[in-house]
Design a protein around this motif. Structure first.
Motif, PDB file in Angstrom:
ATOM      1  N   VAL A 172      13.106 -15.836  98.154  1.00 48.73           N
ATOM      2  CA  VAL A 172      12.202 -16.074  96.941  1.00 48.73           C
ATOM      3  C   VAL A 172      10.795 -16.204  97.236  1.00 48.73           C
ATOM      4  CG1 VAL A 172      12.209 -17.159  94.855  1.00 48.73           C
ATOM      5  CG2 VAL A 172      14.125 -17.120  95.789  1.00 48.73           C
ATOM      6  N   PHE A 173      10.020 -15.403  96.596  1.00 47.30           N
ATOM      7  CA  PHE A 173       8.590 -15.365  97.129  1.00 47.30           C
ATOM      8  C   PHE A 173       7.953 -16.345  96.111  1.00 47.30           C
ATOM      9  CE2 PHE A 173      10.191 -11.651  98.994  1.00 47.30           C
ATOM     10  CZ  PHE A 173       9.709 -11.773 100.472  1.00 47.30           C
ATOM     11  N   ALA A 174       8.030 -17.559  96.292  1.00 48.19           N
ATOM     12  CA  ALA A 174       7.495 -18.594  95.490  1.00 48.19           C
ATOM     13  C   ALA A 174       7.698 -20.058  95.874  1.00 48.19           C
ATOM     14  CB  ALA A 174       8.080 -18.471  93.947  1.00 48.19           C
ATOM     15  N   GLU A 175       6.993 -20.958  95.692  1.00 47.85           N
ATOM     16  CA  GLU A 175       7.125 -22.237  96.125  1.00 47.85           C
ATOM     17  C   GLU A 175       8.534 -22.849  95.216  1.00 47.85           C
ATOM     18  OE1 GLU A 175       4.093 -25.081  95.988  1.00 47.85           O
ATOM     19  OE2 GLU A 175       2.812 -23.739  97.114  1.00 47.85           O
ATOM     20  N   GLU A 176       9.491 -23.463  95.860  1.00 46.25           N
ATOM     21  CA  GLU A 176      10.765 -24.053  95.342  1.00 46.25           C
ATOM     22  C   GLU A 176      10.221 -24.855  94.100  1.00 46.25           C
ATOM     23  OE1 GLU A 176      14.868 -26.073  96.526  1.00 46.25           O
ATOM     24  OE2 GLU A 176      13.505 -25.818  97.866  1.00 46.25           O
ATOM     25  N   SER A 177       9.259 -25.571  94.336  1.00 51.36           N
ATOM     26  CA  SER A 177       8.899 -26.865  93.396  1.00 51.36           C
ATOM     27  C   SER A 177       8.049 -26.334  92.085  1.00 51.36           C
ATOM     28  CB  SER A 177       7.841 -27.687  93.896  1.00 51.36           C
ATOM     29  OG  SER A 177       6.675 -27.213  94.302  1.00 51.36           O
ATOM     30  N   GLU A 230       7.595  -4.412 100.366  1.00 49.54           N
ATOM     31  CA  GLU A 230       6.564  -4.303  99.389  1.00 49.54           C
ATOM     32  C   GLU A 230       6.867  -5.222  98.317  1.00 49.54           C
ATOM     33  OE1 GLU A 230       6.627  -0.211  97.705  1.00 49.54           O
ATOM     34  OE2 GLU A 230       5.689   0.349  99.581  1.00 49.54           O
ATOM     35  N   VAL A 231       6.972  -6.627  98.896  1.00 45.86           N
ATOM     36  CA  VAL A 231       7.087  -7.779  97.755  1.00 45.86           C
ATOM     37  C   VAL A 231       5.742  -8.047  97.375  1.00 45.86           C
ATOM     38  CG1 VAL A 231       9.197  -8.286  98.995  1.00 45.86           C
ATOM     39  CG2 VAL A 231       7.019  -9.491  99.747  1.00 45.86           C
ATOM     40  N   THR A 232       5.921  -8.732  96.025  1.00 47.74           N
ATOM     41  CA  THR A 232       4.781  -9.661  95.452  1.00 47.74           C
ATOM     42  C   THR A 232       5.314 -10.959  95.013  1.00 47.74           C
ATOM     43  OG1 THR A 232       5.258  -8.614  93.433  1.00 47.74           O
ATOM     44  CG2 THR A 232       3.729  -7.562  94.859  1.00 47.74           C
ATOM     45  N   SER A 233       4.426 -11.810  94.536  1.00 45.36           N
ATOM     46  CA  SER A 233       4.840 -13.297  94.018  1.00 45.36           C
ATOM     47  C   SER A 233       5.888 -13.099  93.132  1.00 45.36           C
ATOM     48  CB  SER A 233       3.638 -14.014  93.529  1.00 45.36           C
ATOM     49  OG  SER A 233       2.515 -14.102  94.578  1.00 45.36           O
ATOM     50  N   TYR A 234       6.969 -13.993  92.978  1.00 49.64           N
ATOM     51  CA  TYR A 234       8.167 -14.166  92.456  1.00 49.64           C
ATOM     52  C   TYR A 234       9.069 -13.010  92.374  1.00 49.64           C
ATOM     53  CZ  TYR A 234       5.262 -17.768  90.185  1.00 49.64           C
ATOM     54  OH  TYR A 234       4.355 -18.955  89.949  1.00 49.64           O
ATOM     55  N   ASP A 235       8.850 -12.031  93.397  1.00 51.06           N
ATOM     56  CA  ASP A 235       9.885 -11.172  93.654  1.00 51.06           C
ATOM     57  C   ASP A 235      11.105 -12.004  94.354  1.00 51.06           C
ATOM     58  OD1 ASP A 235       8.619  -9.149  92.668  1.00 51.06           O
ATOM     59  OD2 ASP A 235       7.905  -8.024  94.661  1.00 51.06           O
ATOM     60  N   GLN A 245      18.114  -5.134  98.518  1.00 49.40           N
ATOM     61  CA  GLN A 245      17.570  -4.852  96.984  1.00 49.40           C
ATOM     62  C   GLN A 245      16.668  -5.868  96.761  1.00 49.40           C
ATOM     63  OE1 GLN A 245      19.510  -1.764  96.621  1.00 49.40           O
ATOM     64  NE2 GLN A 245      18.868  -2.622  94.570  1.00 49.40           N
ATOM     65  N   LYS A 246      15.775  -5.511  95.718  1.00 49.71           N
ATOM     66  CA  LYS A 246      14.676  -6.308  95.222  1.00 49.71           C
ATOM     67  C   LYS A 246      14.470  -6.427  93.771  1.00 49.71           C
ATOM     68  CE  LYS A 246      10.732  -5.016  95.174  1.00 49.71           C
ATOM     69  NZ  LYS A 246       9.356  -4.223  95.704  1.00 49.71           N
ATOM     70  N   ILE A 247      14.290  -7.755  93.369  1.00 47.66           N
ATOM     71  CA  ILE A 247      14.178  -7.991  91.941  1.00 47.66           C
ATOM     72  C   ILE A 247      12.677  -8.455  91.642  1.00 47.66           C
ATOM     73  CG2 ILE A 247      14.944  -9.119  89.911  1.00 47.66           C
ATOM     74  CD1 ILE A 247      17.429  -9.862  91.337  1.00 47.66           C
ATOM     75  N   SER A 248      12.030  -8.041  90.828  1.00 44.26           N
ATOM     76  CA  SER A 248      10.733  -8.457  90.601  1.00 44.26           C
ATOM     77  C   SER A 248      10.998  -9.367  89.167  1.00 44.26           C
ATOM     78  CB  SER A 248       9.802  -7.106  89.973  1.00 44.26           C
ATOM     79  OG  SER A 248      10.118  -6.690  88.697  1.00 44.26           O
ATOM     80  N   MET A 249       9.891  -9.992  88.879  1.00 44.93           N
ATOM     81  CA  MET A 249       9.938 -11.022  87.648  1.00 44.93           C
ATOM     82  C   MET A 249      10.137 -10.345  86.562  1.00 44.93           C
ATOM     83  SD  MET A 249       9.364 -14.158  86.738  1.00 44.93           S
ATOM     84  CE  MET A 249       9.237 -15.020  85.368  1.00 44.93           C
ATOM     85  N   ASN A 250       9.423  -9.086  86.462  1.00 43.75           N
ATOM     86  CA  ASN A 250       9.510  -8.419  85.031  1.00 43.75           C
ATOM     87  C   ASN A 250      11.135  -7.971  84.771  1.00 43.75           C
ATOM     88  OD1 ASN A 250       7.029  -8.669  84.075  1.00 43.75           O
ATOM     89  ND2 ASN A 250       6.366  -6.646  85.258  1.00 43.75           N
ATOM     90  N   ASP A 251      11.723  -7.744  85.825  1.00 45.77           N
ATOM     91  CA  ASP A 251      13.260  -7.387  85.814  1.00 45.77           C
ATOM     92  C   ASP A 251      14.339  -8.200  85.248  1.00 45.77           C
ATOM     93  OD1 ASP A 251      12.615  -4.781  86.782  1.00 45.77           O
ATOM     94  OD2 ASP A 251      12.930  -5.598  89.088  1.00 45.77           O
ATOM     95  N   MET A 252      13.830  -9.634  85.236  1.00 43.79           N
ATOM     96  CA  MET A 252      14.728 -10.577  84.807  1.00 43.79           C
ATOM     97  C   MET A 252      14.800 -11.161  83.366  1.00 43.79           C
ATOM     98  SD  MET A 252      13.720 -13.464  87.854  1.00 43.79           S
ATOM     99  CE  MET A 252      13.297 -12.707  89.500  1.00 43.79           C
TER     100      MET A 252
END
Length: 603
Positions: A172-177, A230-235, A245-252
Motif C-alpha cells: 500500500v503506497f501510503a502511511e498506515e496511520s 508505475e505506482v502513485t500515492s494510495y495505489d 495486479q494494481k488498484i488505484s484510488m479511483n478504482d475503489m
C-alpha cells in the motif's frame, strides 16, 4: 518455752504480702499469675489449637497480659523481693513484646497472602490479554456496527482469502496511520475500510498474505524499486510470484457523476474496496484467468466500455483492447470478444477477421457480445449478425406506456424482463434497466436440437410500444420537431436482447458451442446502472459472461453503498449492550467486591 523468733517470722510473713484493703489491683495480678502458674499444662493437641479454639489457652493469654502490666498504687515502684511468687516486671514486658510480635507476624502473613493473590490476578489478566490478542490475530472477531457492514469481510471474501495457498505481498503506497485514522465519510471511509480489510486479509490467510505500507513522499528512493509498476500515492499493488495486479484510488469507489460534472463535488456513493481486493487477489493467485477482448477503433461507447471492464476485472477476467483497424491480430488465448456500441461500421476485411476468430479453425468455443448503439447505422456488422446468427438489429426503439415500467418517468428508460436461460436461472423474471433500447428480432428459431438456435434474454410486455429511430432522434436544427408516434409491435413480447447458439460435435463427441449475444442498449452497462441495487444489470451481464466462458472463479461481490457509515444500534444490539454493560459487568463487580469484603473482615 516461748519462742521469741516466732512472732517476728510471722510478722515478716505478713509483711511479704500486700494488705487487701490497700490495693486490690496489686493483689489481682500476682494471684492471676499464680493461678496461671498453678494451672495444669495443656495437652499437645490443646497447644496446637488457636486461642479462639482453646479456652485454657485464652485464660493463660489473658493472665500473661495482666501480669505484663505495671502494678499500680503505692507499691507500684517497688520490685518484688527474691523468692516472691510474682513474676519480674521485666519478664512480663518481654512476654508482652513477644505477643505483639506474634500479632504483627500474623498480620504480615495475611497481608502477604493478599499481596500474592493480587500479583497472581494481575499475572492472569496479562496472560489472558496476550492469549486473546494471539487468538484474535488468527481468528479475528470484529464488531462492525455500520449499517452496510463496511469494515467486515463477506462470506465469499473470507472463503477466497482463507483458500490462498501461495505467498502474496500487498503493498500500500501510503502511511498506515493515514489510513487507520481516516474519517468515515467520503474517500476517508474508503481508506479506513481498506486498512481494516487488509488487517483481516492477514488474519484469515494464516500468514500467507503480508501487507506492507510504503510512503513514497518520505522516501522517494523507493520509487525506483517499484518503478516497473508505475505506482502513485494510495495505489495498492498485489504481488505473487511473477504475477502482479494494481488498484488505484479511483478504482475503489463510485461517485455521483452528475454532481461532479455540474458542481465539481466528489460525492462518493459506493465502495468497491472489498470487490476490487478479492478480484485482484484471485487474479494473482489463480492458475487460470480468462482473457477477453474489447474491439476498438470504431468510436465505441467509452462509458459502457468502462463499466464492462470494471465488472469483468473484479470477476477474475483479463480485459485486453484490440484495435481492429490496425495490424493487431486476435489473441488465441481470448475466449470472448466485446463490441461496445460502435458509431462506425465494420469493413468487409474486419468482418472476415472476426468470423475467422470465432470459427477457431472449425473448433468453435469462442464467443461474442455486441451492445448496439441506439443511433448508429452499421449495415455490414448487423448483416453479419443477422445472416450468420439469426439476430436482426432493427431501427425501432422501445418505449413504455406503463409508468411502473419506466425509470424516472422517462418512456425510453424501460425495464426489461429477464428471460429463460440456463445462464440466468438465478435471476429469471427479474428486471434489468435498458435505457434507449433497439428492438432485436431473433429469426433462427428456438429448437435446441438445431445446429443454430436463438434464446430471448430480455423482453417487454404489451404495454411497450415502438417508435422509429429516425423520428425519435432529435434534430438540433429543428426545435419544433414533433414527438414520434408510438405503434404496436408485430408480435409480443418485444425482444430487447437475444442470444444465438451455434454448435458442433468434436472428435470426442463433445458438444462445442459458439455463443453470440446482441443487446439493444449500451447504456445498460454503464457503471452507475450496473451498481444499482434495484435492478439486476450486473448479475445479468456477469451471468451470461460466466456461463458461456465457463469461468469457474467469478467474484460475486457487490458494491457497498455509503449512504450510512455511522454507528447504528439495532434492537438486538441494544439488548446485548444493555445486558453486558448494565447487568452482567456490574453484577460481576458486585460479587467480587462482596467476596473480598467477607474475607477481609475476618483478618
Amino acid at each position: 518455752m516461748k519462742n521469741e523468733n516466732t512472732p517476728e517470722r510471722e510478722e515478716l510473713r505478713d509483711s511479704d504480702s500486700l494488705p487487701e484493703t490497700e490495693n486490690k489491683d496489686t493483689q489481682a495480678a500476682p494471684a492471676a499469675a499464680e493461678e496461671a502458674a498453678g494451672a495444669p499444662a495443656p495437652s499437645e493437641e490443646a497447644a496446637q489449637e488457636t486461642p479462639a479454639e482453646n479456652p485454657a489457652a485464652q485464660e493463660a493469654e489473658a493472665a500473661e497480659d495482666l501480669a505484663a502490666e505495671e502494678p499500680a498504687g503505692e507499691n507500684a515502684g517497688e520490685e518484688a523481693p527474691d523468692g516472691a511468687d510474682g513474676e519480674d516486671p521485666k519478664d512480663k514486658k518481654k512476654k508482652s513484646r513477644k505477643e505483639r510480635v506474634k500479632k504483627d507476624t500474623r498480620k504480615l502473613r495475611y497481608g502477604g497472602i493478599a499481596t500474592a493473590l493480587t500479583v497472581v490476578v494481575i499475572a492472569v489478566v496479562v496472560l489472558v490479554n496476550v492469549v486473546a490478542n494471539i487468538l484474535n490475530e488468527r481468528f479475528p472477531i470484529n464488531l462492525d456496527l455500520t449499517a452496510d457492514k463496511l469494515f467486515t469481510l463477506g462470506d465469499e471474501s473470507r472463503e477466497i482469502v482463507s483458500s490462498v495457498d501461495k505467498d502474496v505481498e500487498i503493498v500500500v503506497f501510503a502511511e498506515e496511520s493515514t489510513l487507520a485514522n481516516s474519517s468515515t465519510d467520503g474517500t476517508g471511509a474508503i481508506l479506513k475500510q481498506l486498512h481494516e480489510l487488509l488487517g483481516l486479509y492477514q488474519s484469515y490467510s494464516g500468514g500467507k498474505i503480508d501487507v506492507t505500507y510504503v510512503d513514497l513522499n518520505s522516501d522517494p528512493t523507493l520509487m525506483t524499486r517499484y518503478s516497473e509498476y508505475e505506482v502513485t500515492s494510495y495505489d495498492v499493488l498485489f504481488l505473487c510470484g511473477d504475477r502482479h495486479q494494481k488498484i488505484s484510488m479511483n478504482d475503489m469507489f463510485t461517485y455521483d457523476e452528475t454532481s461532479y460534472y455540474y458542481y465539481g463535488t466528489l460525492n462518493v456513493t459506493a465502495s468497491k474496496v472489498e470487490q476490487m481486493m478479492a478480484s485482484n487477489l484471485m487474479m494473482v493467485t489463480s492458475d487460470e484467468t480468462p482473457q477477453v477482448l474489447f474491439l476498438t477503433g470504431h468510436g465505441e461507447d467509452a462509458y459502457a466500455t468502462s463499466g464492462l471492464k470494471a465488472l469483468l476485472e473484479v470477476n477474475n477476467y483479463e480485459p485486453v483492447d484490440l484495435d481492429i483497424t490496425g495490424s493487431e491480430e486476435y489473441s488465441d488465448e481470448a475466449v470472448m470478444a466485446f463490441i461496445v456500441a460502435p458509431e462506425d461500421d465494420y469493413s468487409d476485411s474486419e468482418i472476415e477477421a472476426l468470423r475467422t476468430w470465432l470459427d477457431n479453425g472449425g473448433k468453435r468455443g469462442r464467443h461474442l457480445m455486441v451492445l448496439v448503439n441506439y443511433a448508429a447505422s452499421c449495415p455490414n456488422l448487423y448483416e453479419f449478425l443477422s445472416v450468420e446468427y439469426g439476430l436482426e438489429v432493427t431501427d425501432n426503439l422501445v418505449q413504455e406506456t406503463d409508468a411502473n415500467r419506466v425509470y424516472q418517468m422517462s418512456a425510453s428508460y424501460v425495464y426489461g424482463d429477464v428471460g429463460s436461460s440456463d445462464y440466468l436461472a438465478d435471476i429469471a423474471g427479474s428486471r434489468v434497466l435498458m435505457p434507449i433500447t433497439r428492438q432485436i428480432l431473433p429469426t433462427a428459431g428456438t429448437d435446441t436440437n438445431s445446429s443454430l438456435f436463438n434464446t430471448s434474454l430480455l423482453t417487454f410486455p404489451e404495454s411497450a410500444k415502438l417508435v422509429r429511430m429516425a423520428d425519435a432522434i432529435k434534430d438540433p436544427d429543428n426545435p419544433d420537431q414533433e414527438a414520434p408516434e408510438p405503434f404496436d409491435a408485430d408480435e409480443y413480447p418485444i425482444v430487447g436482447g437475444a442470444m444465438a447458439t451455434s454448435w458442433i460435435y468434436d472428435s470426442d463427441n463433445n458438444r462445442i458451442e459458439t455463443n453470440v449475444i446482441v443487446l439493444g442498449s449500451s447504456a445498460m452497462a454503464y457503471e452507475t446502472i450496473t451498481g444499482m441495487s434495484t435492478v439486476e444489470n450486473e448479475a445479468f451481464l456477469l451471468g451470461l459472461t460466466n456461463g458461456i466462458t465457463g469461468n469457474e472463479n467469478p467474484v460475486d461481490i457487490s458494491n457497498k453503498p455509503l449512504q450510512q457509515t455511522s454507528l447504528e444500534f439495532t434492537t438486538a444490539q441494544q439488548n446485548i449492550f444493555f445486558f453486558v454493560f448494565v447487568v452482567a459487568v456490574p453484577l460481576v463487580i458486585l460479587i467480587v467486591c462482596l467476596v473480598v469484603f467477607l474475607r477481609r473482615r475476618r483478618l
